[in-house]
Design a protein around this motif. Sequence first.
Motif, PDB file in Angstrom:
ATOM      1  N   ARG A   1       0.962  -1.124  -0.021  1.00 34.40           N
ATOM      2  CA  ARG A   1       0.077  -0.238  -0.055  1.00 34.40           C
ATOM      3  C   ARG A   1       0.858   1.349   0.138  1.00 34.40           C
ATOM      4  O   ARG A   1       0.688   2.301  -0.887  1.00 34.40           O
ATOM      5  N   CYS A   2       1.921   1.244   0.815  1.00 36.79           N
ATOM      6  CA  CYS A   2       2.714   2.424   0.876  1.00 36.79           C
ATOM      7  C   CYS A   2       3.690   2.584  -0.344  1.00 36.79           C
ATOM      8  O   CYS A   2       3.633   3.885  -0.745  1.00 36.79           O
TER       9      CYS A   2
ATOM     10  N   ASN B   1       2.602   1.778  -3.341  1.00 39.84           N
ATOM     11  CA  ASN B   1       1.647   1.998  -4.219  1.00 39.84           C
ATOM     12  C   ASN B   1       1.877   0.932  -5.625  1.00 39.84           C
ATOM     13  O   ASN B   1       1.859   1.316  -6.610  1.00 39.84           O
TER      14      ASN B   1
ATOM     15  N   SER C   1      -0.609   0.243  -8.424  1.00 39.39           N
ATOM     16  CA  SER C   1      -0.889   1.085  -9.347  1.00 39.39           C
ATOM     17  C   SER C   1      -0.505   1.030 -10.552  1.00 39.39           C
ATOM     18  O   SER C   1       0.655   0.746 -10.939  1.00 39.39           O
TER      19      SER C   1
ATOM     20  N   SER D   1       5.768   5.372  -5.417  1.00 35.07           N
ATOM     21  CA  SER D   1       5.411   5.853  -4.251  1.00 35.07           C
ATOM     22  C   SER D   1       5.878   7.169  -4.189  1.00 35.07           C
ATOM     23  O   SER D   1       7.241   7.701  -4.186  1.00 35.07           O
TER      24      SER D   1
ATOM     25  N   HIS E   1       5.751   9.282  -1.749  1.00 35.34           N
ATOM     26  CA  HIS E   1       6.381   9.528  -0.641  1.00 35.34           C
ATOM     27  C   HIS E   1       7.988   9.224  -0.440  1.00 35.34           C
ATOM     28  O   HIS E   1       8.542  10.037  -0.063  1.00 35.34           O
TER      29      HIS E   1
ATOM     30  N   ASP F   1      -5.843   9.101   4.753  1.00 34.74           N
ATOM     31  CA  ASP F   1      -5.562   8.083   3.736  1.00 34.74           C
ATOM     32  C   ASP F   1      -4.440   8.662   3.174  1.00 34.74           C
ATOM     33  O   ASP F   1      -4.199   9.977   2.813  1.00 34.74           O
ATOM     34  N   GLN F   2      -3.179   7.759   2.517  1.00 38.66           N
ATOM     35  CA  GLN F   2      -2.042   8.076   2.044  1.00 38.66           C
ATOM     36  C   GLN F   2      -1.188   9.240   2.855  1.00 38.66           C
ATOM     37  O   GLN F   2      -0.397   9.767   2.354  1.00 38.66           O
ATOM     38  N   CYS F   3      -1.257   9.167   4.332  1.00 37.46           N
ATOM     39  CA  CYS F   3      -0.583  10.076   5.165  1.00 37.46           C
ATOM     40  C   CYS F   3      -0.740  11.437   4.958  1.00 37.46           C
ATOM     41  O   CYS F   3       0.281  12.116   5.128  1.00 37.46           O
ATOM     42  N   ARG F   4      -1.785  11.772   4.303  1.00 36.99           N
ATOM     43  CA  ARG F   4      -2.032  13.253   3.820  1.00 36.99           C
ATOM     44  C   ARG F   4      -2.031  14.103   5.032  1.00 36.99           C
ATOM     45  O   ARG F   4      -1.603  15.331   5.108  1.00 36.99           O
TER      46      ARG F   4
END
Length: 272
Positions: free
Chosen positions: A31-32, A34, A37, A75, A77, A250-253
């Motif tokens: 998930r982190c 991505n 995708s 990612s 991030h 979500d997504q560490c926003r």
Amino acid sequence: MSAMLETPELPAVFDGVKLAAVAAVLYVIVRCLNLKSPTAPPELFYQDSALSRFLLKSCPLLTKEYIPPLIWGKSGHIQTALYGKMGRVRSPHPYGLRKYLTMPDGATATFDLFEPQSEHCIGEDVTMVICPGIANHSEKQYIRTFVDYAQKNGYRCAVLNHLGALPNIELTSPRMFTYGCTWEFSAMVNYIKKTYPQTQLVVVGFSLGGNIVCKYLGESQANQERVLCCVSVCQGYSALRAQETFMQWDQCRRFYNFLMADNMKKIILSHR
């Protein structure tokens, strides 16, 4: 009782817990990073014009599928963190002169001026007037990298330092930069037009700077004189909708929201 002691269930349960922990870690990594995708070419929105056709012909990369580096390339991030680290190590240090402009309300606006290091490919005098992102200035790594590349391709660069963002420049009026104020950028552009009457302008804004340059060009038709084009990079179009997005986990926003708010607090408190 003895039968129960002979067939303990703890190891099997423990193995199940370990398996669940490994699965949870793998899920977080996927998930982190991505990793699920899919890759795709950029989605382009443009009006059919001579300029659009020229840009598409000159930049075929715009219509090609983007294939990022393996593992970490999907990612945002990790890309942000890696560039933050690599930028501090490899970022160039272009040499420029700092200019000071006194505003009507007593504020002291500053910008850095960088002369071209080579002749422009079409032999013209072209100046990039650059507005950095929120709380940023000419000493940031991404700005230095951009200016260095532009200089080597024959562009003069003028980079606005947002009011109050530079730690060694004191405020001389009771205000700092805001999302919608174009006064300092306008003063910088007017200085360039007056000092270099033969130069043509390329207007560039990053993030918050994209909002400012677009607003500046739309405030008056006179502001568009001698402007060849405007490039807005990663502009946020609605501050209110962006605020709602940055409040999400979500997504560490929300983590980024905390970092930006903390940075703004430090700037405000430094001028207390």
